[in-house]
Design an enzyme around this catalytic site. Structure first.
Site: not given
Length: 292
Positions: A141, A144
């Site tokens: 995550e 990202h």
């Protein structure tokens, strides 16, 4: 990595342009059918204003739609410390950390840039992952965030919502105008309006899918590179596959934000999924294991 970040910044502009054109097509179809060209102008203006507003508001909207709750370190030291350590390792500002009360294992990241990033994990994910696997998932995550994938996802999320809304309004206007003036309305206009109202959301979903799939592969690889432990990411993906289940609060517009699809499985849904199959993601990591 820097090429990917630059590409994602360019993609933000291209995606916004694509969706403005798509929304303009809906406005043109409605205007053509009801023979009022001011409708097309107003739809385009609204789309442009909305694109700017949602750039700043989509992250908050996405969090509200998922039911995520912000936490502090004292609320969940394990998750908070994991994210904090990764932000230091990756040279990123500390994002806001959220938890979603849901037994389905999943996680997502959103925000317009690393300075305004949000990462979240479900209670189901926290329950089944060991520390190394949790680190791998949150590194995914945070990748990202670092790669500016969150900006692309956020823009796409907001505009997919808008396309669906305008297509629905256009469809309702079409039938209202058709009942009000059956004789004047052209059957050609009716066909065009139906086609645009049906195809526009499909085109929006396909664009979202195309943007999302390659980013998942990149984030998996980035997580393995960050942790220097690809087995952690591979093990986490296997658990996500084994324990996969739909989340309680499902929305196709937010699907691309998650590490794995939060929607109910099905042949059609899999075809249009924003995520590549987990087995293919594992296969890529296995093949590149020695490079990390």
């Amino acid at each position: 990595m820097y090429k990917q970040i630059a590409a994602n910044k360019r993609n933000t502009i291209l995606i916004m342009g694509f969706f403005v054109l798509l929304i303009s097509a809906i406005g043109w179809a409605v205007a053509f059918f009801i023979r009022d060209w001011w409708v097309a102008i107003w739809v385009i203006l609204i789309a442009l204003v909305y694109a700017v507003i949602q750039y700043f508001a989509s992250a908050s909207l996405a969090v509200a739609m998922t039911g995520a709750k912000q936490i502090k370190k004292r609320d969940n030291p394990r998750l908070y410390n994991t994210v904090e350590n990764l932000s230091i390792t990756m040279g990123l500002p500390m994002p806001k950390v959220y938890v979603i009360d849901d037994p389905a294992p999943n996680a997502f990241a959103t925000g317009r840039d690393p300075q305004h990033a949000i990462v979240a994990a479900t209670t189901g994910l926290l329950d089944i992952m060991d520390n190394k696997e949790l680190t791998a998932v949150m590194a995914h995550e945070m990748s990202h965030v670092k790669n500016y994938d969150i900006r692309v996802s956020m823009i796409t999320f907001g505009l997919v919502c808008l396309v669906g809304l305008i297509a629905d309004l256009g469809y309702r206007m079409m039938f209202y105008a058709n009942r009000a003036n059956d004789e004047d309305n052209s059957p050609v206009g009716l066909i065009v309006m139906i086609l645009v109202s049906v195809l526009a959301p499909i085109a929006a979903s396909l664009a979202q899918m195309a943007v999302s799939r390659e980013r998942e592969y990149l984030a998996d690889a980035s997580a393995a590179h960050t942790t220097r432990y690809p087995e952690g990411m591979i093990s986490a993906l296997k658990k996500l596959d084994t324990h996969s289940r739909p989340m309680r609060r499902q929305n196709p517009a937010t699907e691309a934000l998650y590490i794995t699809s939060p929607l109910k499985k099905g042949a059609i849904k899999n075809l249009f999924s924003t995520h590549p199959p987990i087995e293919k993601r594992i296969e890529r990591l296995e093949h590149g294991k020695n490079k990390f």
